[in-house]
Design a protein around this motif. Structure first.
Motif, PDB file in Angstrom:
ATOM      1  N   HIS A   1      -1.168  12.092  13.642  1.00 28.75           N
ATOM      2  CA  HIS A   1      -1.953  11.001  14.231  1.00 28.75           C
ATOM      3  C   HIS A   1      -3.027  11.595  15.127  1.00 28.75           C
ATOM      4  CE1 HIS A   1       0.624  11.944  17.603  1.00 28.75           C
ATOM      5  NE2 HIS A   1       1.634  11.869  16.751  1.00 28.75           N
ATOM      6  N   SER A   2      -3.682  10.737  15.899  1.00 32.12           N
ATOM      7  CA  SER A   2      -4.854  11.216  16.645  1.00 32.12           C
ATOM      8  C   SER A   2      -4.493  12.220  17.741  1.00 32.12           C
ATOM      9  CB  SER A   2      -5.601  10.025  17.257  1.00 32.12           C
ATOM     10  OG  SER A   2      -4.807   9.410  18.244  1.00 32.12           O
TER      11      SER A   2
ATOM     12  N   ILE B   1      -6.334   7.070   7.624  1.00 31.65           N
ATOM     13  CA  ILE B   1      -6.888   7.264   8.962  1.00 31.65           C
ATOM     14  C   ILE B   1      -7.920   6.187   9.311  1.00 31.65           C
ATOM     15  CG2 ILE B   1      -8.002   8.990  10.466  1.00 31.65           C
ATOM     16  CD1 ILE B   1      -7.351  10.968   7.986  1.00 31.65           C
ATOM     17  N   GLY B   2      -8.743   5.841   8.327  1.00 30.38           N
ATOM     18  CA  GLY B   2      -9.832   4.902   8.594  1.00 30.38           C
ATOM     19  C   GLY B   2     -11.067   5.607   9.128  1.00 30.38           C
ATOM     20  N   LYS B   3     -11.223   6.900   8.762  1.00 30.12           N
ATOM     21  CA  LYS B   3     -12.417   7.649   9.165  1.00 30.12           C
ATOM     22  C   LYS B   3     -13.037   8.280   7.921  1.00 30.12           C
ATOM     23  CE  LYS B   3     -11.873   8.333  13.927  1.00 30.12           C
ATOM     24  NZ  LYS B   3     -10.989   8.803  14.926  1.00 30.12           N
TER      25      LYS B   3
ATOM     26  N   ARG C   1      -0.346   6.802  11.420  1.00 32.09           N
ATOM     27  CA  ARG C   1       1.017   6.313  11.671  1.00 32.09           C
ATOM     28  C   ARG C   1       1.035   4.803  11.863  1.00 32.09           C
ATOM     29  NH1 ARG C   1       1.877   8.459  17.923  1.00 32.09           N
ATOM     30  NH2 ARG C   1      -0.262   8.090  18.578  1.00 32.09           N
ATOM     31  N   SER C   2       0.099   4.076  11.217  1.00 31.09           N
ATOM     32  CA  SER C   2       0.094   2.619  11.392  1.00 31.09           C
ATOM     33  C   SER C   2       1.345   2.014  10.764  1.00 31.09           C
ATOM     34  CB  SER C   2      -1.158   2.013  10.750  1.00 31.09           C
ATOM     35  OG  SER C   2      -1.042   2.044   9.348  1.00 31.09           O
TER      36      SER C   2
ATOM     37  N   THR D   1      -2.319  -1.166  -5.312  1.00 32.74           N
ATOM     38  CA  THR D   1      -1.721  -1.986  -4.250  1.00 32.74           C
ATOM     39  C   THR D   1      -1.613  -3.464  -4.658  1.00 32.74           C
ATOM     40  OG1 THR D   1      -2.577  -0.516  -2.543  1.00 32.74           O
ATOM     41  CG2 THR D   1      -2.001  -2.726  -1.840  1.00 32.74           C
TER      42      THR D   1
ATOM     43  N   THR E   1       0.835  -1.208   0.000  1.00 29.99           N
ATOM     44  CA  THR E   1       0.000   0.000   0.000  1.00 29.99           C
ATOM     45  C   THR E   1       0.867   1.255   0.000  1.00 29.99           C
ATOM     46  OG1 THR E   1      -1.694  -1.197   1.219  1.00 29.99           O
ATOM     47  CG2 THR E   1      -1.875   1.185   1.197  1.00 29.99           C
TER      48      THR E   1
ATOM     49  N   THR F   1     -10.319   3.157   3.105  1.00 26.85           N
ATOM     50  CA  THR F   1     -11.412   2.353   2.541  1.00 26.85           C
ATOM     51  C   THR F   1     -12.380   2.066   3.688  1.00 26.85           C
ATOM     52  OG1 THR F   1     -10.079   0.368   2.910  1.00 26.85           O
ATOM     53  CG2 THR F   1     -10.108   1.209   0.689  1.00 26.85           C
TER      54      THR F   1
ATOM     55  N   VAL G   1      -5.973   6.978   1.049  1.00 27.95           N
ATOM     56  CA  VAL G   1      -5.729   5.537   1.219  1.00 27.95           C
ATOM     57  C   VAL G   1      -6.944   4.859   1.848  1.00 27.95           C
ATOM     58  CG1 VAL G   1      -4.149   3.828   2.215  1.00 27.95           C
ATOM     59  CG2 VAL G   1      -3.268   6.038   1.524  1.00 27.95           C
TER      60      VAL G   1
END
Ligand code: NAP
Length: 283
Positions: free
Chosen positions: A190-191, A210-212, A167-168, A266, A141, A232, A230
């Protein structure tokens, strides 16, 4: 002027054409490129991704095997299964689908993957190489983000002010390492980041991982900048990104769509890594 939409499909097709050529050359030399994917029992998303890699792989001349590891056996049983693939000279690449069910320890399991088969850059050694600026295999990714940013007509990465949100270990950090290696000036958010909007507004390039859903709005974006989404996120059966595409596309100079952006690139990059591993094994 609305943003240029950076479609992933043409990039993916270009990579797949190269992958297929190289795969058939290997097959002509009696080497069948093979990817082994491990999925934790009950991981529907991981199984879906593995199946789609299988489908695309078969079109490109790569054999894909999918092993679902049953719950209850713990990390030890998972490691043993991965170790068998690691010892099999017919397997060129191994990936472990993340996130794993909580009973399995991902970091421990990656110890069973030899670095030369670590086609998604999951192991501590691969991450260490990447952090040193001497990448071997990098997470697909993260590599896809860089591939998109290298599209003709986009501003140079070197010297650009870039902001990575997230920052994963699988996305944000490796993207930050790769941008640093490409001579960008990188801020990793990050958060707990203060003044996120202001930091983002100073960026020539923003990468959102982020995933949000639709988290990044137009107020966070500098006019004319490049925005890579990025994210999804599944909302009412539809996949949406971390960027509010509708408003951001009025401000940004270029934007990746979701779906059809980073995600499709990806999978192609992952398969390209399998080919590289198979070719390397022939040297
Ligand atoms: P993750 O492990 O949950 O990490 C999310 C990151 O976002 C964390 O670093 C978190 O900060 C940060 N974050 C959360 N809320 C925030 C906020 N309000 N402000 C700033 N930062 C915030 O997610 P991931 O695995 O990196 O995935 C990110 C997204 O990419 C997801 O939507 C995922 O589905 C998608 N993804 C796409 C692909 C692809 O190929 N397209 C591949 C992998 C993942 P903390 O560290 O402080 O918690």
């Amino acid at each position: 002027m609305p943003a240029r939409i950076l479609e992933g499909k043409p990039i993916a097709q270009r990579i797949r054409a190269d992958v297929a050529n190289r795969a058939y050359e290997l097959r002509d030399n009696a080497i069948v490129p093979q990817l082994s994917i491990f999925v934790g029992e009950g991981d529907e998303e991981g199984t879906y991704y593995a199946n789609s890699l299988n489908k695309i792989g078969s079109r490109c001349g790569i054999d894909v095997s999918i092993d679902t590891i049953a719950r209850g056996g713990g990390t030890k049983a998972f490691c043993a299964a991965v170790a068998r693939a690691a010892a099999n000279h017919k397997v060129h690449g191994i990936i472990i689908q993340r996130p794993l069910p909580t009973e399995f320890e991902h970091i421990e399991i990656t110890r069973a993957i030899p670095v030369e088969k670590d086609v998604d850059g999951e192991t501590a050694l691969s991450i260490g190489w990447l952090a040193q600026g001497v990448p071997h295999f990098v997470p697909a990714t993260a590599a896809a983000v860089i591939e998109v940013l290298r599209e003709p007509g986009l501003p140079q990465i070197a010297g650009a002010r870039t902001v990575v949100i997230g920052r994963s270990a699988v996305v944000g950090r490796p993207v930050a390492y790769m941008l640093t290696a490409a001579d960008a000036t990188v801020t990793l958010c990050h958060s707990r980041t203060r003044d996120l909007e202001m930091i983002c507004r100073s960026a020539d390039i923003v990468v959102a991982a982020i995933g949000k859903p639709r988290f990044v709005g137009a107020g966070m974006i500098k006019r004319g900048s490049v925005v890579v989404d990025v994210g999804t996120n599944l909302i009412d059966g539809q996949v949406v990104g971390d960027v509010d595409a509708e408003s951001v596309s009025q401000i940004a100079g270029a934007l990746t769509p979701v779906p059809g952006g980073v995600g499709v690139v990806t999978t192609s990059i992952l398969l390209r890594n399998v080919i590289a591993a198979a070719e390397h094994g022939t040297i």
